[in-house]
Scaffold this motif. Structure first.
Motif, short mmCIF file in Angstrom:
data_model
loop_
_atom_site.label_atom_id
_atom_site.label_comp_id
_atom_site.label_asym_id
_atom_site.label_seq_id
_atom_site.Cartn_x
_atom_site.Cartn_y
_atom_site.Cartn_z
N PRO A 233 25.90 98.76 -26.60
CA PRO A 233 25.77 99.87 -27.56
C PRO A 233 26.89 100.89 -27.35
O PRO A 233 27.15 101.30 -26.23
N ASN B 173 27.50 97.32 -30.44
CA ASN B 173 26.39 97.71 -31.31
C ASN B 173 26.48 99.20 -31.60
O ASN B 173 26.72 99.99 -30.70
N GLU C 264 23.14 94.56 -37.77
CA GLU C 264 23.81 94.06 -36.57
C GLU C 264 23.09 92.88 -35.92
O GLU C 264 23.58 92.32 -34.95
N LEU D 182 23.94 93.22 -25.07
CA LEU D 182 24.15 94.27 -26.05
C LEU D 182 25.09 95.30 -25.44
O LEU D 182 24.91 95.69 -24.28
N TRP E 48 26.11 105.03 -31.53
CA TRP E 48 24.70 104.73 -31.73
C TRP E 48 23.92 106.04 -31.74
O TRP E 48 24.05 106.87 -30.86
#
Length: 158
Positions: A88, A64, A70, A86, A92
């Motif tokens: 990330p 992510n 997304e 998730l 991000w």
């Protein structure tokens, strides 16, 4: 505690013999990577059904980056899987040009209020110094799930 195996999208698809070997190793859960940002890998959605049929608990996972588009891979994964992780990435950024962690988790919880949702980190935290873990603190998630890779990665001990 469940013992799981991470499956990346460039791994070959799992076959019946692979599932049998995983059972012998006492693996109970598989984590299938189904997306990178907004990109979804449809061929891996079928792996979710195959792994369930073989008797495994199945989680999906995605890289992510903070984009509002997304949610699609996460939605399609959670519509079949038992939970989601998730992952990330350092790219991000919460702010005016990024989707916030709270907004993403809220979207997920609107459609999947009872599915387990975890947040993971990269295997080498020192390479992700700007990692946004604090953005997920206090949100409706089960917790943090570190990625641990035995063996070697790019010639260095993992």
């Amino acid at each position: 505690m469940k013992l799981g195996m991470w499956v990346r999208w460039y791994d070959r698809t799992l076959k019946a013999a692979d599932y049998e070997r995983l059972h012998r190793l006492h693996v109970d859960r598989v984590y299938i990577k189904i997306g990178d940002g907004s990109r979804i890998r449809d061929q891996y959605l079928n792996m979710i059904d195959d792994a369930h049929h073989a008797g495994f608990e199945v989680y999906t996972w995605t890289y992510n980056y903070g984009g509002p588009d997304e949610f699609s891979p996460i939605y399609w994964g959670l519509s079949r899987a038992d939970g989601h992780v998730l992952d990330p990435e350092v790219e991000w950024r919460d702010g005016s040009d990024a989707f916030t962690a709270d907004a993403l988790v809220s979207l997920i919880r609107a459609d999947f209020p009872d599915k387990p949702l975890w947040v993971s980190s990269f295997a080498y935290p020192n390479l992700h110094r700007g990692f946004p873990l604090r953005d997920f603190g206090g949100l409706d998630i089960q917790g943090w799930m570190p990625q641990i890779f035995p063996g070697y990665w790019a010639g260095t001990a993992a």
